[in-house]
Design a protein around this motif. Structure first.
Motif, short mmCIF file in Angstrom:
data_model
loop_
_atom_site.label_atom_id
_atom_site.label_comp_id
_atom_site.label_asym_id
_atom_site.label_seq_id
_atom_site.Cartn_x
_atom_site.Cartn_y
_atom_site.Cartn_z
N ILE A 52 30.15 46.96 41.13
CA ILE A 52 31.42 46.77 40.44
C ILE A 52 32.43 46.13 41.37
O ILE A 52 32.63 46.59 42.50
N ARG B 176 36.22 45.70 41.55
CA ARG B 176 37.36 46.32 40.88
C ARG B 176 38.62 45.46 40.98
O ARG B 176 38.69 44.54 41.79
N SER B 177 39.58 45.80 40.14
CA SER B 177 40.84 45.06 40.10
C SER B 177 41.46 44.95 41.49
O SER B 177 41.54 45.94 42.23
N HIS C 110 35.81 43.46 37.02
CA HIS C 110 36.95 44.00 36.30
C HIS C 110 38.07 42.97 36.18
O HIS C 110 38.13 41.99 36.94
N ALA D 199 40.06 41.14 39.13
CA ALA D 199 39.15 41.04 40.28
C ALA D 199 38.66 39.60 40.38
O ALA D 199 38.70 38.85 39.40
#
Length: 218
Positions: free
Chosen positions: A105, A107-108, A125, A128
Motif C-alpha cells: 500500500i 498511502r496518502s 491511495h 499518494a
C-alpha cells in the motif's frame, strides 16, 4: 605471463597492466620496464597510455602507478583506460532496464520512485504518488498520482485501469482524471503531436515495439 606489457602504437607507447596481477607485482615489473626503457631512450619526453583490462584502478592504486612514474621525469601517463564501466553508471543502466514488481500500500502523502519499469500490484491511495523513470503497468486499485518517464522519457507508457486515478503524467504531459470510461486495458502514451493520448493494450506492439519485445522476454 607478464603483469606489465609494453606495446608500441601509432600514437605512442601503451602499457598493459594484467587484470589478474596484484599491485605489488605490477609496480615491481613496471619499475624494471621503465628503467630499461630509460636506458634505451636516453633523451626526449615519452607519453604512455595505460590499459587496465577488466579492472578499474581506484585512486590508491593509480597513485602507486604514478609513484613509479615519478622516478622517471621524462616519462608521463597520458591516459588510463579500462574495458569495464564504473559501478555506479553500470548499476543505473541495469536498473533502467529492469521491471520492478511493486506491491503493498502506498498511502496518502507517500512518494515512491523507481528506476526502470514498474508492474504495480498494490494499492495507491488518494494523494499518494508512484513514479518510474520507465513505464508503469497497473494491476491494482489506484486513486493517486501515476508518473511514468518522470526524468523525461516520452516513450514511457501507463497501462491498466486508471479510471480511479487522480492524475496521470508521462514526462511533462499531464492529465487530470475526471469522469471517464477507462477500462483495465487502457494504454496511455504520448502521440506524435506530443499530446497524452489513449488506446488499448493491444496497440502496444505497434506504438512501442521495443517495450513490447522487452515484456515478451520476461
Amino acid at each position: 605471463m607478464e603483469a606489465v606489457t609494453l606495446k608500441g602504437r601509432k600514437a605512442g607507447f601503451e602499457l598493459q597492466l594484467a587484470d589478474w596481477a596484484g599491485m605489488t607485482e605490477i609496480t615491481a615489473q613496471l619499475q624494471t620496464l621503465l628503467e630499461r626503457l630509460a636506458q634505451d631512450t636516453p633523451e626526449g619526453s615519452v607519453d604512455f597510455s595505460i590499459e587496465t583490462g577488466d579492472r578499474l584502478l581506484p585512486e590508491a592504486q593509480l597513485a602507486q602507478v604514478q609513484q613509479v612514474f615519478d622516478g622517471f621525469p621524462r616519462f608521463a601517463i597520458k591516459s588510463v583506460h579500462a574495458e569495464v564501466d564504473h559501478v555506479a553508471p553500470l548499476r543505473q543502466r541495469f536498473l533502467a532496464q529492469s521491471v520492478h514488481l511493486v506491491g503493498g500500500i502506498i498511502r496518502s502523502g507517500q512518494v515512491l520512485d523507481y528506476t526502470g519499469d514498474v508492474l504495480f500490484t498494490g494499492t495507491l491511495h488518494r494523494s499518494a504518488t508512484l513514479r518510474a523513470t520507465g513505464s508503469i503497468f497497473v494491476m491494482g486499485p489506484v486513486e493517486g498520482l501515476l508518473i511514468a518517464g518522470f526524468t523525461g522519457d516520452q516513450d514511457a507508457v501507463i497501462v491498466g485501469d486508471i479510471s480511479g486515478a487522480g492524475q496521470v503524467r508521462i514526462a511533462d504531459t499531464v492529465e487530470v482524471i475526471e469522469k471517464n470510461t477507462y477500462g483495465p486495458q487502457t494504454l496511455c502514451y504520448i502521440n506524435d503531436l506530443h499530446i497524452l493520448d489513449h488506446g488499448e493494450l493491444g496497440a502496444l506492439g505497434k506504438l512501442r515495439p521495443k517495450l513490447f519485445r522487452k515484456l515478451e522476454d520476461l
